[in-house]
Design an enzyme around this catalytic site. Structure first.
Site, PDB file in Angstrom:
ATOM      1  N   ASP A 116      30.636  49.032  38.716  1.00 51.02           N
ATOM      2  CA  ASP A 116      32.024  49.507  38.736  1.00 51.02           C
ATOM      3  C   ASP A 116      33.002  48.501  38.130  1.00 51.02           C
ATOM      4  O   ASP A 116      32.714  47.298  38.037  1.00 51.02           O
ATOM      5  CB  ASP A 116      32.474  49.735  40.190  1.00 51.02           C
TER       6      ASP A 116
ATOM      7  N   HIS B  31      29.428  45.253  40.789  1.00 48.54           N
ATOM      8  CA  HIS B  31      30.639  45.108  39.985  1.00 48.54           C
ATOM      9  C   HIS B  31      30.420  44.219  38.774  1.00 48.54           C
ATOM     10  O   HIS B  31      29.535  43.369  38.770  1.00 48.54           O
ATOM     11  CB  HIS B  31      31.773  44.578  40.872  1.00 48.54           C
TER      12      HIS B  31
END
Ligand SMILES: [Zn+2]
Length: 284
Positions: A111, A255
């Site tokens: 993400d 991430h």
């Protein structure tokens, strides 16, 4: 006179009710920090009486600093009630968010990119012959568009993660729609394939978020393994934590951060050595 007293009583109760919301929010956070049970892999309560933790005016909550919070997909995703009056409140979405992948497979999802580090990340993935699913932010796609194009070219799946990473459940339907459209337009400029996957920031969504997702012919993809990789700069610790949690059907949320990128080779090798097949999230 009687009515005035009643009004006073109601006014006095409001702070108490709000305090209650804060407490239940804390309880949810605590629960979220615990590992998701395997039983939750199939369908962890998409619509099951969400905790009354959505609070439109709670400016004092830790995620006030929205920019600092990017990268913190905290705990288990959850559906929150629509508390701001919705212009669409008469419609109820039948959208079922996706929390897991098929038995025997594992999906790595990354993400909040693209970032300045994504080109390095893509190189590592190529070396390891592995495909992942990205959830890109519109504002970042504009800034690092070469990485969006490269990810598409390399065969990764590109999903969407909003424009500016707000908590959408704190927004009206109209504001959610505006946020959704603006970032999607930016991302779509650099990925000519239809973008069919959406992950709401923080995994927080409500009926309005689901309506917007399905009106745009997209699936909502959440996760069942939160590595909290953003909270560590120690690549070895991140790899260890991910591999300790991974199981059949995991959708792992990570991430686009330097320490996560450094941990990826060990994570990918470790998942494969456990006998799981790495997959991307199926787009429609
Ligand atoms: Zn995010």
């Amino acid at each position: 006179m009687k009515r005035t007293r009643t009004m006073w009583a109601i006014t006095a109760l409001i702070p108490l009710a709000l305090a209650g919301c804060e407490q239940s929010s804390t309880a949810v956070q605590t629960l979220n920090s615990q590992k998701t049970a395997p039983a939750a892999l199939v369908s962890p309560t998409p619509a099951a009486s969400p905790a009354p933790s959505a609070k439109p005016g709670a400016a004092s909550s830790p995620d006030t600093k929205e920019q600092d919070s990017i990268g913190q997909e905290v705990g288990s995703p959850k559906e929150e009630p629509v508390i701001v009056k919705s212009s669409q409140s008469a419609r109820v979405s039948a959208l079922k968010p996706v929390f897991s992948v098929s038995k025997g497979t594992v999906a790595i999802t990354i993400d909040d990119g693209p970032t300045k580090d994504t080109s390095k990340l893509l190189k590592i993935l190529k070396e390891l012959d592995t495909h992942v699913t990205f959830f890109f932010l519109g504002q970042n796609a504009e800034k690092y568009h070469e990485s969006v194009s490269q990810a598409v070219y390399d065969g990764h799946v590109v999903g969407y993660h909003s424009d500016t990473h707000p908590q959408m459940t704190k927004m009206s339907y109209d504001d959610q729609l505006k946020e959704f459209k603006s970032g999607l337009d930016k991302l779509a400029k650099w990925d000519k394939n239809p973008i069919t996957l959406f992950r709401p920031p923080y995994g927080a969504y409500n009926n309005d978020t689901k309506l917007i997702t399905e009106d745009n012919h997209m699936s909502m993809v959440l996760w069942n393994e939160d590595t909290k990789d953003w909270s560590s700069t120690n690549a070895a610790a991140i790899a260890k934590s991910v591999l300790a949690q991974v199981q059949s059907g995991s959708i792992i949320v990570m991430h686009d951060h330097p320490s996560t990128i450094a941990a990826l080779p060990d994570i990918i090798k470790g998942i494969k050595s456990k006998g799981y097949k790495l997959v991307t999230i199926p787009s429609k």
